[in-house]
Design a protein around this motif. Structure first.
Motif, PDB file in Angstrom:
ATOM      1  N   ASP A  79       0.831  -1.209   0.000  1.00  0.00           N
ATOM      2  CA  ASP A  79       0.000   0.000   0.000  1.00  0.00           C
ATOM      3  C   ASP A  79       0.861   1.253   0.000  1.00  0.00           C
ATOM      4  N   ALA A  80       0.426   2.247  -0.752  1.00  0.00           N
ATOM      5  CA  ALA A  80       1.028   3.573  -0.611  1.00  0.00           C
ATOM      6  C   ALA A  80       0.205   4.316   0.431  1.00  0.00           C
ATOM      7  N   CYS A  81       0.769   4.436   1.643  1.00  0.00           N
ATOM      8  CA  CYS A  81       0.014   5.059   2.751  1.00  0.00           C
ATOM      9  C   CYS A  81       0.559   6.446   3.039  1.00  0.00           C
ATOM     10  N   LEU A  82       0.391   7.359   2.094  1.00  0.00           N
ATOM     11  CA  LEU A  82       0.955   8.694   2.294  1.00  0.00           C
ATOM     12  C   LEU A  82      -0.081   9.617   2.933  1.00  0.00           C
ATOM     13  N   GLY A  83      -0.739   9.103   3.944  1.00  0.00           N
ATOM     14  CA  GLY A  83      -1.745   9.905   4.628  1.00  0.00           C
ATOM     15  C   GLY A  83      -2.264   9.179   5.845  1.00  0.00           C
ATOM     16  N   ASN A  84      -3.033   9.895   6.634  1.00  0.00           N
ATOM     17  CA  ASN A  84      -3.495   9.361   7.904  1.00  0.00           C
ATOM     18  C   ASN A  84      -4.833   8.647   7.833  1.00  0.00           C
ATOM     19  N   GLY A  85      -5.848   9.348   7.361  1.00  0.00           N
ATOM     20  CA  GLY A  85      -7.187   8.777   7.448  1.00  0.00           C
ATOM     21  C   GLY A  85      -8.118   9.369   6.416  1.00  0.00           C
ATOM     22  N   GLY A  86      -9.282   9.798   6.884  1.00  0.00           N
ATOM     23  CA  GLY A  86     -10.357  10.254   5.992  1.00  0.00           C
ATOM     24  C   GLY A  86      -9.944  11.332   5.001  1.00  0.00           C
ATOM     25  N   LEU A  87      -9.243  12.324   5.512  1.00  0.00           N
ATOM     26  CA  LEU A  87      -8.853  13.439   4.655  1.00  0.00           C
ATOM     27  C   LEU A  87      -7.982  12.960   3.491  1.00  0.00           C
ATOM     28  N   ALA A  88      -7.076  12.056   3.813  1.00  0.00           N
ATOM     29  CA  ALA A  88      -6.113  11.594   2.817  1.00  0.00           C
ATOM     30  C   ALA A  88      -6.758  10.653   1.802  1.00  0.00           C
ATOM     31  N   ARG A  89      -7.661   9.805   2.279  1.00  0.00           N
ATOM     32  CA  ARG A  89      -8.335   8.900   1.347  1.00  0.00           C
ATOM     33  C   ARG A  89      -9.298   9.694   0.462  1.00  0.00           C
ATOM     34  N   LEU A  90      -9.875  10.747   1.037  1.00  0.00           N
ATOM     35  CA  LEU A  90     -10.755  11.615   0.248  1.00  0.00           C
ATOM     36  C   LEU A  90      -9.989  12.208  -0.935  1.00  0.00           C
ATOM     37  N   SER A  91      -8.758  12.647  -0.692  1.00  0.00           N
ATOM     38  CA  SER A  91      -7.954  13.211  -1.779  1.00  0.00           C
ATOM     39  C   SER A  91      -7.776  12.177  -2.888  1.00  0.00           C
ATOM     40  N   ALA A  92      -7.531  10.923  -2.483  1.00  0.00           N
ATOM     41  CA  ALA A  92      -7.316   9.872  -3.478  1.00  0.00           C
ATOM     42  C   ALA A  92      -8.606   9.630  -4.277  1.00  0.00           C
ATOM     43  N   CYS A  93      -9.735   9.561  -3.588  1.00  0.00           N
ATOM     44  CA  CYS A  93     -11.009   9.356  -4.290  1.00  0.00           C
ATOM     45  C   CYS A  93     -11.284  10.514  -5.238  1.00  0.00           C
ATOM     46  N   GLN A  94     -10.968  11.713  -4.787  1.00  0.00           N
ATOM     47  CA  GLN A  94     -11.267  12.883  -5.611  1.00  0.00           C
ATOM     48  C   GLN A  94     -10.381  12.936  -6.857  1.00  0.00           C
ATOM     49  N   MET A  95      -9.148  12.447  -6.751  1.00  0.00           N
ATOM     50  CA  MET A  95      -8.291  12.395  -7.943  1.00  0.00           C
ATOM     51  C   MET A  95      -8.900  11.448  -8.974  1.00  0.00           C
ATOM     52  N   ASP A  96      -9.425  10.318  -8.504  1.00  0.00           N
ATOM     53  CA  ASP A  96     -10.059   9.354  -9.411  1.00  0.00           C
ATOM     54  C   ASP A  96     -11.251   9.993 -10.119  1.00  0.00           C
ATOM     55  N   SER A  97     -12.028  10.766  -9.376  1.00  0.00           N
ATOM     56  CA  SER A  97     -13.199  11.413  -9.977  1.00  0.00           C
ATOM     57  C   SER A  97     -12.798  12.539 -10.927  1.00  0.00           C
TER      58      SER A  97
END
Ligand code: T68
Length: 830
Positions: free
Chosen positions: A129-147
């Motif tokens: 896993d690339a875990c370059l973040g802590n939690g919700g905020l960081a996963r949100l960024s990843a989801c938003q890049m996909d969108s």
């Protein structure tokens, strides 16, 4: 070469290349073997699963790069307004499956691999896993890049390429230990190192006044310089050729800077000193709330902001001369306050390097920045001690003071000499330690301030930023968070994905999530019910196998899989869950045989990391383990109740846990969770929610109806009143009884848990576990009752997934594009 010669060359080169890489099974197999031999440098007759994964990843990467180039060229040609998404954290997880699915070549690769004797899924599991973040905020960024990629928006993500991602959680004797995650050890095929895209980043030093063409200007003479090197991570959209860029910066020693130290003769010391530069991008701070007064953290923030801003200016200046056009081409999105130094940096560049007047520069600033906050608590708002900032970035501190001076002067004209309010709204906080309030800076300088759910936005307007809302109501918006269905259904739950497509008669919902609502028509269809249950079963088997492999515990597939996975936090109330489990255990123990027949068997699953310095959160993890130890080894209980802690919860663990859950818990004290996004992933996967009316849950109820969720607890407005009651608040006997069990050492470690118990009893129960306990137990009982009625449960499950469309990040991103950034899609021709 002149134009004619260049054109001739280009044509010759094209003739030498296949136009695009081919995706038939033979071509794919050839490519994979080619990479085994020439990239991984293994013999094509002898390579293991990991090497096969590497070769596979490189063949996928080649195809990704083709689209990425095409997109970049297309964007360059069209020159649309772009959004630059600045975030210090991106939680990408694994990439392989996501990429091949978005490129539409998963099945082709799976076929090709099987002909080579490999299983795609097995190879996909080789990826870390690339875990370059802590939690919700960081996963949100990843989801938003996909969108952003899928919806064809011209976007660039900017962040930091940490060498150490979020710590690995290891459990020893029930205690959390943290281990470093040196994730680049085995290479990272998804990034492209751009050795020629580098920018100098300056720190420390002094500011002097100088004259340039008769005009006074500020010159910053830095005391340290490091180099930012770009690492590009292409992010493909689904059902489009568009592939956007996530550019992460790594710190390297700068060659320009310390020639002097080499001339003094101490060569070895000079080299060692240079290595310090790399520490800037070496580690992700493992907190998920606040970092105050840490110099390295501030350096990270400025480092990534400075490199990104230089990159943005370079791109703009390639094609534009007049800075007045800047706001027509550039939208800068601040993902929380972490990148908010970008405001001072853009101002500095416009003033000191481009020599614009203050007035013109400020006018630009006010048009380009938008800010999203992810917190509800005033303590969560970032503050930087003035001394620290002034030492590290002297010119930026001056600029922030100037912005503040102008703001306060304007404010006085508007509200008069209301000193309390002026003090609250000032960017500078006076006191024993003088601080810069980054949130105030962000609100003042952004044209739009977004919350992440409706309730959050209301709290921002009435509490956190009330003074600002009263002044500028038009600035305040909200965009309820969303998650990408590509990752959270298509990648992580292939059987559900196939089932949905079958019943909707189309795969179009993968791009157009609103179509999911069509499942409602079949909510009572017996055939769908059968297939739906089958899918859940397959996913529960997968999860049960994982639990067994990890902990040796065998769990019954007939039991309700009840999951709470998220960062461990007092406000998220994992403790309420554990107290509920103890209560359930206690009840079963006290039942006679006959009554036990009516108990709905449960497998309670808890997972999540605690910040390393967060003592109480760590005690909650230990409590979970001792309670599990007791229950799981009690022969009297058998399959009626099991408790499992899943260690090292991360994106890929989530991909396995979420599809296998029957019920998921979201227990934050109302008014404390800004939005919550885990709940959205569970909802999409047809998992029922047991939740408080907090964050985005309120909006979920509107979509799927109260009858399809188990809601409990005080509402946000009641929480305030309950707290005021304090000591007069009566807690139920059941609550006191379970807390007493812990205090009395029923599970051992009573001294260790004393402080935990003290935190939830008497006047100190800030998160209202006692007040919400009965209502929580009632919701749990309602869930039990629904679960035994299989038909009702399955219908609720189908309706949950059917109603989850609003919680796709595609919707969120479209709202941002239209109402905040003012950008248009820019679709690359196929
Ligand atoms: C979360 N915040 C919110 N912060 O808690 C959650 N903070 O309600 C929301 O759904 C989510 O953001 C997305 O909007 C965080 O995750 C952090 O991780 C964080 C990290 C560094 C500093 C401060």
């Amino acid at each position: 070469l002149d134009f004619g010669e260049r054109k001739g060359q280009a044509e010759r080169m094209l003739g030498l290349m296949d136009v695009f890489l081919k995706n038939d099974p033979i071509s794919l197999q050839k490519d994979i073997l080619h990479h085994v031999e020439y990239t991984v440098a293994r013999s094509r007759f002898s390579f293991d699963d990991f090497e096969a994964y590497q070769a596979l990843a490189h063949s996928v990467r080649d195809r990704l790069i083709e689209r990425w180039h095409d997109t970049l060229i297309h964007f360059k040609k069209e020159d649309p307004k772009r959004v630059y998404f600045l975030s210090l954290e991106f939680l990408m997880g694994r990439s392989l499956s996501n990429i091949v699915i978005n490129l539409g070549i998963r099945d082709q690769f799976a076929d090709a691999l099987s002909q080579l004797g490999f299983d795609f899924e097995v190879l996909a599991e080789q990826e870390g896993d690339a875990c370059l973040g802590n939690g919700g905020l960081a996963r949100l960024s990843a989801c938003q890049m996909d969108s952003l990629a899928t919806l064809d928006y011209p976007a660039v993500g900017y962040g930091l390429r940490y060498q150490y991602g979020l710590f690995r959680q290891v459990i020893v004797d029930g205690f959390q230990h943290e281990q470093p995650d040196y994730w680049l050890n085995f290479g990272n095929p998804w990034e492209i190192e751009r050795v020629h895209i580098t920018y100098p980043v300056k720190f420390y030093g002094t500011v002097t006044d100088e004259f340039l063409n008769g005009e006074k200007c500020k010159v910053w003479v830095p005391g340290e310089m490091v180099e930012a090197v770009a690492y590009d991570n292409p992010i493909p959209g689904y059902g489009t050729r568009n592939t956007i860029n996530l550019r992460l910066w790594a710190a390297k020693p700068s060659d320009q800077h310390d020639m002097e130290s080499f001339n003094t003769g101490d060569y070895v010391d000079a080299v060692v000193n240079r290595q310090r530069a790399e520490s800037i991008s070496s580690i992700l701070y493992p907190d998920d709330r606040s970092y105050q007064g840490k110099e390295l953290r501030l350096k990270q923030q400025y480092f990534f902001v400075s490199a990104s801003v230089q990159d943005i200016f370079r791109r703009f200046k390639d094609t534009h001369k007049k800075f007045d056009e800047f706001p027509e081409k550039v939208a800068l999105q601040l993902n929380d306050t972490h990148p908010s130094l970008a405001i001072a940096e853009v101002m500095r560049v416009l003033l000191d390097e481009e020599h614009l007047s203050w007035h013109r520069a400020w006018d630009i600033i006010c048009k380009i920045f938008s800010f999203t906050t992810h917190t509800v608590s005033p303590e969560g708002l970032e503050k930087i001690p003035v001394d620290l900032l002034g030492n590290l970035l002297p010119r930026h501190l001056q600029i922030i003071y100037d912005i503040n001076f102008n703001f306060v002067e304007e404010l006085k004209k508007m509200i008069g000499l209301d000193y309390d309010r002026l003090t609250r709204m000032s960017i500078v906080e006076e006191g024993a330690v003088k601080n810069i309030r980054m949130a105030n800076l962000s609100v003042i300088c952004s044209h739009t301030v977004n919350g992440v759910s409706r309730l959050h936005s209301e709290l921002l307007r009435t509490k956190l930023f009330k003074d600002f809302y009263d002044l500028w109501p038009h600035k305040f918006q909200y965009k309820t968070n969303g998650v990408t269905q590509r990752r959270w259904i298509v990648v992580s739950n292939p059987s559900l994905c196939a089932l949905i497509s079958k019943w909707l008669g189309t795969e179009a919902w993968i791009r157009d999530i609103d179509l999911l609502i069509g499942l409602r028509d079949y909510a009572t269809n017996a055939e769908l019910h059968q297939e739906w249950k089958m899918v859940k079963k397959v996913n529960k088997i997968r999860l049960a196998e994982y639990i067994e492999a990890m902990s040796g515990l065998k769990v019954s597939l007939d039991a309700m899989f009840d999951v709470q996975t998220k960062r461990i936090h007092e406000y998220k109330r994992q403790l309420l869950n554990i107290l509920g489990i103890i209560h359930r255990y206690d009840c079963i123990k006290n039942m006679d045989k006959n009554d036990r027949k009516n108990v709905v068997p449960r497998v309670c699953i808890i997972g999540g990391k605690a910040a390393p310095g967060y003592e109480i959160a760590k005690k909650i993890i230990k409590l979970c383990h001792v309670v599990a130890e007791r229950i799981n080894n009690d022969n009297d209980i058998g399959d009626l109740l099991k408790l499992v802690f899943i260690p090292d919860y991360n994106v890929s663990v989530a991909e396995m846990v979420i599809p296998g859950a029957d019920l998921s818990q979201h227990l934050s004290t109302a008014g404390h969770e800004a939005s919550g996004t885990g709940s959205m992933k569970f909802l999409m996967n047809g998992c029922l929610l047991l939740a408080t009316a907090d964050g985005s849950t309120i909006e979920m109820v509107e979509e799927i109806g109260q009858d399809n969720m188990f809601l409990f607890g005080a509402k946000a407005h009641e929480v305030v009143a309950l707290r005021k009651k304090g000591p007069t608040l009566k807690v139920p006997l059941q609550f006191s009884r379970v807390v007493r069990m812990i205090r009395d050492g029923h599970f051992g470690f009573e001294d260790y848990f004393k402080s935990l118990c003290d935190k939830i009893e008497g006047t100190s129960d800030y998160f209202l576990l006692g007040a919400d306990f009965m209502s929580y137990l009632e919701a749990q009982a309602a869930a039990d009752k629904a679960f035994v009625d299989e038909e009702r449960w399955t219908k609720m499950s189908i309706l949950s997934a059917a109603g989850s469309g609003r919680f796709s990040s595609d919707r969120t991103i479209q709202e941002y594009a239209e109402n905040t950034w003012d950008i248009q899609p820019c679709r690359c021709p196929f």
